[in-house]
Motif scaffolding. Structure first.
Motif, short mmCIF file in Angstrom:
data_model
loop_
_atom_site.label_atom_id
_atom_site.label_comp_id
_atom_site.label_asym_id
_atom_site.label_seq_id
_atom_site.Cartn_x
_atom_site.Cartn_y
_atom_site.Cartn_z
N GLN A 153 24.63 33.96 10.35
CA GLN A 153 25.08 35.32 11.07
C GLN A 153 23.81 36.01 12.15
O GLN A 153 24.23 36.60 13.11
CB GLN A 153 25.24 36.42 9.84
N PHE A 154 22.39 35.93 11.67
CA PHE A 154 21.55 36.41 12.39
C PHE A 154 20.73 35.49 13.29
O PHE A 154 19.75 36.16 14.02
CB PHE A 154 20.39 37.23 11.19
N LYS A 155 21.03 34.32 13.06
CA LYS A 155 20.12 33.41 14.10
C LYS A 155 20.06 33.78 15.68
O LYS A 155 19.25 33.25 16.33
CB LYS A 155 20.46 31.89 13.86
N ASP A 156 21.17 34.47 16.14
CA ASP A 156 21.43 34.74 17.53
C ASP A 156 21.31 36.04 17.79
O ASP A 156 21.77 36.67 18.65
CB ASP A 156 22.85 34.26 18.08
N GLU A 157 20.89 37.15 16.45
CA GLU A 157 20.82 38.24 16.82
C GLU A 157 20.35 39.05 17.98
O GLU A 157 20.62 40.02 18.33
CB GLU A 157 20.53 39.14 15.48
N LEU A 158 18.99 38.53 18.22
CA LEU A 158 18.20 39.30 19.39
C LEU A 158 19.12 39.11 20.82
O LEU A 158 18.80 39.87 21.72
CB LEU A 158 17.15 38.51 19.51
N GLN A 159 20.07 38.34 21.02
CA GLN A 159 20.84 38.11 22.24
C GLN A 159 21.51 39.64 22.63
O GLN A 159 21.66 39.92 23.59
CB GLN A 159 22.10 37.21 22.27
N GLU A 160 21.88 40.58 21.31
CA GLU A 160 22.54 41.62 21.52
C GLU A 160 21.54 42.93 21.45
O GLU A 160 21.92 44.08 21.37
CB GLU A 160 23.80 41.95 20.58
N GLY A 166 -5.14 34.01 19.23
CA GLY A 166 -5.06 33.29 18.01
C GLY A 166 -3.67 33.28 17.36
O GLY A 166 -2.49 33.70 18.07
N THR A 167 -3.48 32.92 16.33
CA THR A 167 -1.98 32.90 15.31
C THR A 167 -1.41 34.06 15.19
O THR A 167 -2.18 35.00 14.58
CB THR A 167 -2.20 31.79 14.19
N LEU A 168 -0.33 34.09 15.46
CA LEU A 168 0.50 35.39 15.47
C LEU A 168 1.50 35.01 14.01
O LEU A 168 2.05 33.88 13.93
CB LEU A 168 1.53 35.62 16.48
N ILE A 169 1.36 36.09 13.17
CA ILE A 169 2.09 35.59 11.85
C ILE A 169 3.34 36.58 11.61
O ILE A 169 3.30 37.95 12.11
CB ILE A 169 1.16 36.02 10.76
N ASP A 170 4.54 36.03 11.81
CA ASP A 170 5.88 36.98 11.60
C ASP A 170 6.18 37.12 10.07
O ASP A 170 6.41 36.31 9.33
CB ASP A 170 6.89 35.86 12.28
N LEU A 171 5.81 38.37 9.83
CA LEU A 171 6.02 38.68 8.25
C LEU A 171 7.33 38.75 7.86
O LEU A 171 8.04 40.02 8.89
CB LEU A 171 4.91 39.71 7.87
N GLY A 172 8.03 38.37 6.85
CA GLY A 172 9.50 38.72 6.69
C GLY A 172 10.37 37.98 7.65
O GLY A 172 11.37 38.57 8.07
N CYS A 173 10.17 36.89 7.90
CA CYS A 173 10.52 35.91 9.14
C CYS A 173 12.12 35.56 8.81
O CYS A 173 12.72 35.17 9.74
CB CYS A 173 9.68 34.71 9.40
N GLY A 174 12.48 35.66 7.69
CA GLY A 174 13.90 35.20 7.48
C GLY A 174 13.91 33.72 8.08
O GLY A 174 13.29 32.91 7.57
N PRO A 175 15.22 33.43 8.50
CA PRO A 175 15.51 32.05 8.95
C PRO A 175 14.83 31.78 10.32
O PRO A 175 15.23 30.89 10.98
CB PRO A 175 17.03 32.02 9.17
N GLY A 176 13.93 32.76 10.82
CA GLY A 176 13.22 32.50 12.00
C GLY A 176 13.63 32.77 13.19
O GLY A 176 13.12 32.49 14.37
N GLN A 177 14.56 33.66 13.43
CA GLN A 177 15.03 34.03 14.57
C GLN A 177 14.05 34.54 15.78
O GLN A 177 13.89 34.21 16.78
CB GLN A 177 16.43 34.70 14.60
N THR A 178 13.16 35.73 15.00
CA THR A 178 12.33 36.30 15.93
C THR A 178 11.03 35.20 16.09
O THR A 178 10.63 35.44 17.10
CB THR A 178 11.78 37.62 15.02
N THR A 179 10.50 34.45 14.96
CA THR A 179 9.64 33.70 15.01
C THR A 179 9.99 32.52 16.42
O THR A 179 8.99 32.51 17.20
CB THR A 179 9.52 32.68 14.06
N ARG A 180 11.24 31.99 16.32
CA ARG A 180 11.66 31.34 17.53
C ARG A 180 11.59 32.12 18.96
O ARG A 180 11.19 31.50 19.90
CB ARG A 180 12.82 30.89 17.42
N PHE A 181 11.97 33.53 18.73
CA PHE A 181 11.95 34.17 20.23
C PHE A 181 10.50 34.38 20.67
O PHE A 181 10.17 33.99 22.07
CB PHE A 181 12.74 35.50 20.01
N LEU A 182 9.67 34.55 19.85
CA LEU A 182 8.37 34.62 20.16
C LEU A 182 7.72 33.45 20.74
O LEU A 182 6.70 33.44 21.67
CB LEU A 182 7.42 35.30 18.85
N LYS A 183 7.94 32.19 20.09
CA LYS A 183 7.33 31.24 20.63
C LYS A 183 8.02 30.82 22.01
O LYS A 183 7.04 30.27 22.79
CB LYS A 183 7.76 29.91 19.72
#
Length: 214
Positions: free
Chosen positions: A22-29, A48-65
């Motif tokens: 459900q949430f893997k593409d949520e940032l599109q909207e 340096g390294t950015l840490i995504d806290l409470g990343c869930g399935p990684g949709q925001t982590t992916r976007f940031l990378k």
């Protein structure tokens, strides 16, 4: 009292596969979220390294990378959610961890985000959470936080067709700002937006701050 961390982890383990779908593409909207995240990635990609806290399935982590933050780690309480993140984004580092008791090395991370990661904490737990985040960041590191605004909570007995017992908390932005200051952060920016049609209909707050003391 807030639900024990094991209960929260177990619930997210139970719903992780459906949640990821459900949430893997949520940032599109979410155009404002994308703008804020892109700017944050640009500002911090050489710190340096950015840490995504409470990343869930990684949709925001992916976007940031993809936005240029190549040194990045995602962290979540739920082992199954981390498993989903690794399947979806095998080129990103993900690990489990508890925001209330972070065991990561101190003064190590160049920046951090926590998008809706405080949703299961009571207001009086926020100082502990922010103190934990503060200790793992390098001096002057940036921290970007988002959350639902309000003074109530929502209880669910069923979620993604699974029986659950879970509460979702909303927060007064002024209270969150004070908790961040008490933990040693200097507030740089804060804004509130109205919800998009596809979201739960609560206002959202975004706060960017900097670690201002050791």
């Amino acid at each position: 009292m807030a639900k024990p961390k094991t209960s929260i982890a177990a619930i997210y383990d139970k719903v992780a596969k459906k949640y990821a779908v459900q949430f893997k593409d949520e940032l599109q909207e979410k155009p404002l979220d994308r703008l804020l995240l892109e700017a944050f990635a640009k500002d911090n990609k050489r710190k340096g390294t950015l840490i995504d806290l409470g990343c869930g399935p990684g949709q925001t982590t992916r976007f940031l990378k993809d936005a240029g933050q190549t040194e990045i780690t995602g962290l979540d309480l739920s082992p199954e959610m981390i498993s989903q993140a690794k399947k979806l984004h095998p080129d990103i580092d993900f690990q489990t961890g508890d925001l209330l008791t972070l065991t990561l090395p101190e003064n190590t991370y160049g920046s951090a985000i926590a998008f809706y990661a405080i949703v299961h904490f009571y207001p009086d737990q926020l100082p502990q959470v922010f103190t934990q985040v503060h200790k793992i960041l390098k001096p002057k590191a940036q921290f970007l936080l988002s959350f639902h605004c309000g003074d109530k909570f929502i209880h669910l007995d069923e979620w993604f067709d699974e029986k659950v017992d879970i509460d979702f908390y909303m927060f007064d932005p002024d209270q969150v700002i004070q908790s961040l200051k008490d933990a040693g952060f200097e507030i740089k920016d804060a804004l509130v937006r109205y919800p998009y049609p596809s979201e739960h209909q609560t206002q959202r707050a975004y706060i960017k701050c900097v670690k201002s003391r050791k």
